[in-house]
Write a protein that holds these residues in place. Structure first.
Motif, PDB file in Angstrom:
ATOM      1  N   SER A  31    -113.652   2.777 -17.447  1.00  0.00           N
ATOM      2  CA  SER A  31    -113.110   3.671 -16.432  1.00  0.00           C
ATOM      3  C   SER A  31    -113.687   3.350 -15.055  1.00  0.00           C
ATOM      4  O   SER A  31    -112.951   3.273 -14.068  1.00  0.00           O
ATOM      5  CB  SER A  31    -113.397   5.123 -16.808  1.00  0.00           C
ATOM      6  N   ARG A  32    -115.008   3.154 -14.994  1.00  0.00           N
ATOM      7  CA  ARG A  32    -115.643   2.796 -13.713  1.00  0.00           C
ATOM      8  C   ARG A  32    -115.090   1.480 -13.179  1.00  0.00           C
ATOM      9  O   ARG A  32    -114.838   1.347 -11.984  1.00  0.00           O
ATOM     10  CB  ARG A  32    -117.162   2.704 -13.858  1.00  0.00           C
ATOM     11  N   ARG A  33    -114.910   0.513 -14.073  1.00  0.00           N
ATOM     12  CA  ARG A  33    -114.407  -0.798 -13.646  1.00  0.00           C
ATOM     13  C   ARG A  33    -112.965  -0.693 -13.143  1.00  0.00           C
ATOM     14  O   ARG A  33    -112.625  -1.229 -12.095  1.00  0.00           O
ATOM     15  CB  ARG A  33    -114.447  -1.813 -14.797  1.00  0.00           C
ATOM     16  N   ASN A  35    -111.404   1.856 -12.032  1.00  0.00           N
ATOM     17  CA  ASN A  35    -111.318   2.691 -10.830  1.00  0.00           C
ATOM     18  C   ASN A  35    -112.066   2.062  -9.655  1.00  0.00           C
ATOM     19  O   ASN A  35    -112.256   2.713  -8.624  1.00  0.00           O
ATOM     20  CB  ASN A  35    -111.848   4.096 -11.113  1.00  0.00           C
ATOM     21  N   GLN A  37    -115.122   1.426  -9.197  1.00  0.00           N
ATOM     22  CA  GLN A  37    -116.393   2.051  -8.846  1.00  0.00           C
ATOM     23  C   GLN A  37    -117.560   1.111  -9.106  1.00  0.00           C
ATOM     24  O   GLN A  37    -118.649   1.325  -8.599  1.00  0.00           O
ATOM     25  CB  GLN A  37    -116.582   3.356  -9.616  1.00  0.00           C
ATOM     26  N   SER A  38    -117.331   0.091  -9.926  1.00  0.00           N
ATOM     27  CA  SER A  38    -118.331  -0.942 -10.166  1.00  0.00           C
ATOM     28  C   SER A  38    -117.609  -2.211 -10.606  1.00  0.00           C
ATOM     29  O   SER A  38    -116.460  -2.158 -11.064  1.00  0.00           O
ATOM     30  CB  SER A  38    -119.365  -0.499 -11.213  1.00  0.00           C
TER      31      SER A  38
END
Length: 71
Positions: A31-33, A35, A37-38
């Motif tokens: 999800s972070r990737r 989106n 975000q990282s």
């Protein structure tokens, strides 16, 4: 790169959940990737390319094209 992964998922009518199950990447990390975000690690990108059955260059998009032209 997240945009490329999301575009491939949409084109193949696959879900983010399918991708996390197919790659073994935890859902929170994915999800972070996705989106942005990282950043993805190279190992994650290789796993994603394999799961989606696409060349890694398709996920790398313009980065791969620029590197190939520079070489």
């Amino acid at each position: 790169m997240a945009d490329e992964v999301l575009a491939i998922l949409a084109r193949k009518r696959l879900t983010r959940s399918w991708l996390t199950e197919s790659t073994g990447i935890p859902i929170a990390t994915m999800s972070r990737r996705l989106n942005a975000q990282s950043a993805f690690t190279i190992d994650e990108l290789v796993s994603i390319a394999q799961a989606l059955e696409v060349p890694l260059g398709e996920i790398l998009g313009p980065i791969a094209t620029t590197a190939a032209v520079a070489a």
